[in-house]
Design a protein around this motif. Structure first.
Motif, mmCIF file in Angstrom:
data_model
loop_
_atom_site.group_PDB
_atom_site.id
_atom_site.type_symbol
_atom_site.label_atom_id
_atom_site.label_comp_id
_atom_site.label_asym_id
_atom_site.label_seq_id
_atom_site.Cartn_x
_atom_site.Cartn_y
_atom_site.Cartn_z
ATOM 1 N N ASP A 17 -4.595 -2.170 -0.413
ATOM 2 C CA ASP A 17 -3.816 -0.997 0.067
ATOM 3 C C ASP A 17 -2.561 -0.923 0.792
ATOM 4 O O ASP A 17 -2.700 0.140 1.164
ATOM 5 N N VAL A 18 -2.456 -1.527 1.894
ATOM 6 C CA VAL A 18 -1.779 -1.711 2.751
ATOM 7 C C VAL A 18 -0.230 -1.446 2.392
ATOM 8 O O VAL A 18 -0.072 -1.885 1.427
ATOM 9 N N ASN A 19 0.403 -1.442 3.211
ATOM 10 C CA ASN A 19 2.185 -0.778 3.413
ATOM 11 C C ASN A 19 2.958 -2.510 2.829
ATOM 12 O O ASN A 19 3.347 -2.923 1.958
ATOM 13 N N SER A 20 1.766 -3.913 3.281
ATOM 14 C CA SER A 20 2.019 -5.302 2.788
ATOM 15 C C SER A 20 1.849 -5.758 1.615
ATOM 16 O O SER A 20 2.773 -6.553 0.392
ATOM 17 N N THR A 21 0.789 -4.639 0.808
ATOM 18 C CA THR A 21 0.702 -4.932 -0.363
ATOM 19 C C THR A 21 1.934 -4.549 -1.324
ATOM 20 O O THR A 21 2.021 -5.133 -3.093
ATOM 21 N N PHE A 22 1.536 -3.140 -1.048
ATOM 22 C CA PHE A 22 3.164 -2.314 -2.159
ATOM 23 C C PHE A 22 3.952 -2.906 -1.802
ATOM 24 O O PHE A 22 5.878 -3.568 -2.715
ATOM 25 N N ALA A 23 4.546 -3.571 -0.448
ATOM 26 C CA ALA A 23 6.112 -3.997 -0.343
ATOM 27 C C ALA A 23 6.300 -5.808 -0.908
ATOM 28 O O ALA A 23 7.661 -6.030 -1.189
ATOM 29 N N CYS A 24 5.011 -6.394 -1.385
ATOM 30 C CA CYS A 24 5.548 -7.519 -1.506
ATOM 31 C C CYS A 24 5.422 -7.263 -2.964
ATOM 32 O O CYS A 24 6.006 -8.187 -3.793
ATOM 33 N N ALA A 25 5.112 -6.539 -3.723
ATOM 34 C CA ALA A 25 4.830 -6.164 -5.234
ATOM 35 C C ALA A 25 5.932 -6.142 -5.140
ATOM 36 O O ALA A 25 6.169 -6.241 -6.323
ATOM 37 N N ILE A 26 6.523 -4.822 -4.610
ATOM 38 C CA ILE A 26 8.040 -4.725 -5.415
ATOM 39 C C ILE A 26 8.903 -5.563 -5.601
ATOM 40 O O ILE A 26 9.694 -5.540 -6.378
#
Length: 365
Positions: A97-106
């Motif tokens: 759930d860190v910023n890397s999680t969402f950034a790379c997913a999108i």
């Protein structure tokens, strides 16, 4: 060859991708690419975790480092866009759930790459937590959602996620703990800290709700000093907490009470921290992952948060949610000291095989 990118950015991610890397590596038709966003970059927060978990060095390191949520997320997105262009993957796998999680997913989803979220469906229902926003957003856009506990299944169903996207597979963090047990047993950290045959409790405090508000952090530290007159407290201090702690110590003379046994130590590498946890009488924390790890080890855990995205650790495990009330937290700690807490039981599928289940679903036949 099926190309699968595994993304890690912060300390908890490394623990989760290690068993996935081992599981995918067993398939001859899979090429696994490790991408480190550099969200955590200190050696004790990054490099030594790769060593302890048997991970090779990542093929790509975006080296984004610290920044505001917006700037950090933007830097990760820009760097990861270039990685996808070079690798041309079939799958991108993000965890946590860190910023890397969402950034790379999108980035992956917008480029049409099948995207999987490990540890999907967890909800604290507290949108003041940046992690909660990352969880909700990542689940909303990902193609496949791999769930670690049954509350995640229920949450995703309530949010209208199609059943065929969701898979209950267990907890990959437990896979890493099971894999590392021999190394954990061989850790010399108890000897180094002169804790062999000693009774102590472990402390980790780093979330904004406990640290960023100076008065709240002061109250927590004062309570820890008082508690340390009853039992030695070992506090591997996160950089966020250390900065506030140093300010606090400048405001007043360092605690001189000879009865105080609060020991501040640097962040520990994975196997050493796990050894400290395994031998602790109890743990005081605001960490999400530590609630799970302590449950697996049967170590009582007092959590200084109003909510938890891991309710199974309360329902079945050893976790006691104390909220922000330090009187309630102290009562829970006294129960731990007086052996009035249960050792819990293992949640379903926390058996060290979660990564294998994920690989069977993701890898093409």
């Amino acid at each position: 060859m099926q190309k699968i990118i595994l993304v890690a950015g912060a300390r908890p991610n490394f623990v989760k991708i290690a068993p996935l890397w081992r599981a995918f590596s067993k398939y001859e038709n899979v090429e696994t690419v490790l991408v480190h966003t550099g969200q955590h970059y200190d050696d004790t927060m990054s490099r030594v975790f790769f060593e302890d978990l048997g991970l090779p060095q990542p093929q790509y390191n975006l080296d984004v480092r610290s920044g505001t949520h917006a700037k950090q997320t933007a830097a990760i997105m820009s760097g990861f866009d270039d990685v996808i262009a070079q690798v041309n993957p079939d799958d991108v796998v993000v965890t946590g759930d860190v910023n890397s999680t969402f950034a790379c997913a999108i980035v992956a989803v917008k480029l049409g790459v099948r995207t999987s979220h490990i540890e999907a469906g967890l909800r604290s229902f507290d949108r003041s937590m940046p992690e909660e926003i990352n969880r909700i957003a990542t689940d909303a856009i990902s193609d496949l959602l791999f769930v670690s506990e049954k509350s995640g299944m229920q949450n995703l169903k309530k949010e209208g996620v199609a059943d065929e996207k969701v898979h209950f597979v267990g907890n990959v963090m437990i896979d890493s703990m099971a894999f590392a047990q021999p190394s954990i047993e061989n850790s010399g950290v108890l000897t180094d800290l002169e804790l062999e045959n000693q009774v102590y409790a472990l402390v980790t405090i780093h979330r904004p709700s406990n640290v960023d508000d100076f008065e709240r952090f002061k109250n927590v530290v004062d309570w820890l000093f008082e508690l340390s007159r009853q039992i030695t407290l070992i506090f591997p201090m996160h950089p966020r907490s250390l900065s506030q702690f140093n300010k606090l110590m400048k405001e007043k003379a360092p605690h001189s009470d000879p009865g105080s046994r609060l020991r501040i130590i640097p962040p520990q590498r994975y196997v050493d921290f796990q050894r400290l946890l395994k031998s602790a009488k109890f743990v005081i924390t605001d960490s999400g992952g530590l609630q799970e790890e302590s449950t697996w080890l049967g170590v009582p855990c007092v959590t200084l948060r109003k909510n938890t995205e891991r309710p199974v650790t309360i329902e079945k495990g050893t976790n006691i949610l104390a909220g922000e009330n330090l009187v309630m937290a102290n009562n829970a700690v006294q129960d731990c000291l007086n052996r009035k807490v249960h050792t819990g039981e293992l949640p379903d599928l926390w058996d060290g095989l979660a990564a294998r289940r994920i690989a069977k679903i993701l890898v093409r036949r």
